[in-house]
Design a protein around this motif. Sequence first.
Motif: not given
Length: 204
Positions: A74-77, A85-92, A137-148
């Motif tokens: 998981s990546v917490r932003l 948050s964004e979560h990587l799934l096992d995609a075999d 269409r572009r909706d948002e643009h920014g910079t975030a801090d993250y931990t994984s």
Amino acid sequence: MSGTAIVILLVLILVALIVLIFVLLRRRQAPAPAAPPAPRDPFAAEDQVAGDPRTLKAGDMVEYLGVRYFVRGSVRLREGGFTWSEHLLDADTIEGTKVWISVEEDPDLEVVWWTEHDIGDMTPSERTIVVDGVEYRRDEHGTADYTSEGTTGVGVQGRVEYVDYEGPRGKYLSFEQYGGGQWEAGLGERVPTGSMTIYPGGGA
């Protein structure tokens, strides 16, 4: 009053009593009307998925459209006071293509299913981008801090620049650039109500 009249009167009173008793018994046996269901929000978070996506972590399992995936990391932003948050799934099962789930509340809970997309030389410099015949269409643009946490393919912590595009009918296009590296892109679709189930893994 003659005896016959008295008998007739008594019979009428008796019949009236029988009818009254019958009506009272019927009312007592009749079921009470059902109470109307309490009003509820059709977009409440519990209707979005079975399980709470806000608690997803490595080791949990997700079932979506009949396929089960394990959460690898998981990546917490955080950007200002806003977190997601964004979560990587096992995609075999899909030839190694990266699959992610993003979870955010803005203010309603929104869960989006992402698959990586080969962008070639494309960069998020235009206000509109067409991918596979769909205009975004572009909706948002920014910079975030993250931990994984767990396996994510990015560093333990750092900064990420993102550019989000929105398309029709719950479709999305997102660009991310971790630590000033190359742009990566993903195509997203909002997870329909009730179509995903979360099974918590072991551990805390």
